[in-house]
Write a protein that holds these residues in place. Sequence first.
Motif, PDB file in Angstrom:
ATOM      1  N   ASN A 180      98.237 -23.766  -6.431  1.00  0.00           N
ATOM      2  CA  ASN A 180      97.705 -24.978  -5.829  1.00  0.00           C
ATOM      3  C   ASN A 180      96.729 -25.604  -6.798  1.00  0.00           C
ATOM      4  O   ASN A 180      95.991 -24.904  -7.483  1.00  0.00           O
ATOM      5  N   SER A 181      96.734 -26.953  -6.873  1.00  0.00           N
ATOM      6  CA  SER A 181      95.881 -27.625  -7.851  1.00  0.00           C
ATOM      7  C   SER A 181      94.409 -27.553  -7.491  1.00  0.00           C
ATOM      8  O   SER A 181      93.554 -27.659  -8.352  1.00  0.00           O
ATOM      9  N   ASN A 182      94.117 -27.370  -6.200  1.00  0.00           N
ATOM     10  CA  ASN A 182      92.717 -27.330  -5.792  1.00  0.00           C
ATOM     11  C   ASN A 182      92.529 -26.412  -4.593  1.00  0.00           C
ATOM     12  O   ASN A 182      92.174 -26.852  -3.495  1.00  0.00           O
ATOM     13  N   PRO A 183      92.797 -25.119  -4.765  1.00  0.00           N
ATOM     14  CA  PRO A 183      92.692 -24.202  -3.628  1.00  0.00           C
ATOM     15  C   PRO A 183      91.234 -23.952  -3.251  1.00  0.00           C
ATOM     16  O   PRO A 183      90.335 -24.006  -4.092  1.00  0.00           O
ATOM     17  N   ASP A 184      91.024 -23.676  -1.972  1.00  0.00           N
ATOM     18  CA  ASP A 184      89.678 -23.331  -1.512  1.00  0.00           C
ATOM     19  C   ASP A 184      89.342 -21.872  -1.809  1.00  0.00           C
ATOM     20  O   ASP A 184      88.173 -21.517  -1.943  1.00  0.00           O
ATOM     21  N   ILE A 185      90.352 -21.046  -1.884  1.00  0.00           N
ATOM     22  CA  ILE A 185      90.157 -19.596  -1.953  1.00  0.00           C
ATOM     23  C   ILE A 185      90.506 -19.074  -3.336  1.00  0.00           C
ATOM     24  O   ILE A 185      91.512 -19.464  -3.932  1.00  0.00           O
ATOM     25  N   ARG A 186      89.664 -18.177  -3.831  1.00  0.00           N
ATOM     26  CA  ARG A 186      89.938 -17.469  -5.079  1.00  0.00           C
ATOM     27  C   ARG A 186      89.789 -15.979  -4.823  1.00  0.00           C
ATOM     28  O   ARG A 186      88.834 -15.536  -4.178  1.00  0.00           O
ATOM     29  N   ILE A 187      90.748 -15.208  -5.304  1.00  0.00           N
ATOM     30  CA  ILE A 187      90.648 -13.753  -5.224  1.00  0.00           C
ATOM     31  C   ILE A 187      90.796 -13.173  -6.624  1.00  0.00           C
ATOM     32  O   ILE A 187      91.386 -13.787  -7.511  1.00  0.00           O
ATOM     33  N   SER A 188      90.249 -11.988  -6.815  1.00  0.00           N
ATOM     34  CA  SER A 188      90.400 -11.311  -8.099  1.00  0.00           C
ATOM     35  C   SER A 188      91.592 -10.364  -8.037  1.00  0.00           C
ATOM     36  O   SER A 188      91.943  -9.839  -6.975  1.00  0.00           O
TER      37      SER A 188
END
Length: 224
Positions: A4-12
């Motif tokens: 997604n170009s602008n996701p709200d969520i980031r995971i490692s």
Amino acid sequence: MHINSNPDIRISAFQWVPDFAQGMVRDIRIRWALEEIERPYDTSLFDATQPRDAKYREWQPFGQVPAFDDGNVRMFESGAILLYLGEQDERLLPGKLQDRWEATAWLIAALNSVEPILSTIVSYDIFHADKDWAKAARPAAVEFAEARLQSVSDALGDKNWLTGRFTIADIMMVTVLRNVKHTDMVAGFPTLAAYQQRGEQRPAFQRALKAQTEPFAEHEPQMV
């Protein structure tokens, strides 16, 4: 859904792991949950062979994966992240009090009452397979693990899912059962084997598995 170009969520997650760990690293639990509720996310990939730096340990104190950030909350531990996501969407965690806490109890049971015992088998079989002490200890560990698997099987009974409908408890338990996929232990419990297969056949799981494993080919270490 993970692009997604602008996701709200980031995971490692890890950029590469050895074959035995591919599809097993715990970020798959979070990916699966996000796929179930169609939430886009992005990943921060780390080299599993190198220690994580101090900045990352501010996010995940033990240097493990996954860690999670949605712009509102930064947190770690897969069980806690699943509960957080479940609070936001009843497709993951029902609103009815009894059902909600039953699912929560089963999620914790998967982490506390099942995974440590199965992880012992993994330790003996993969990390200490050449040790005489591991070979000697394994039969007792298998007996203990099979008793726990029998308990889960009995509780599941003829239900498709632990609480009757799919929840984060099933995401956790299915991924915990996968820890011993290198053995035939789960196959010895047909009810559990069918349950694990149902989980793995869900399209959201398949998308999560693909998303986790796709970077591995690109980042596979080159033999010198």
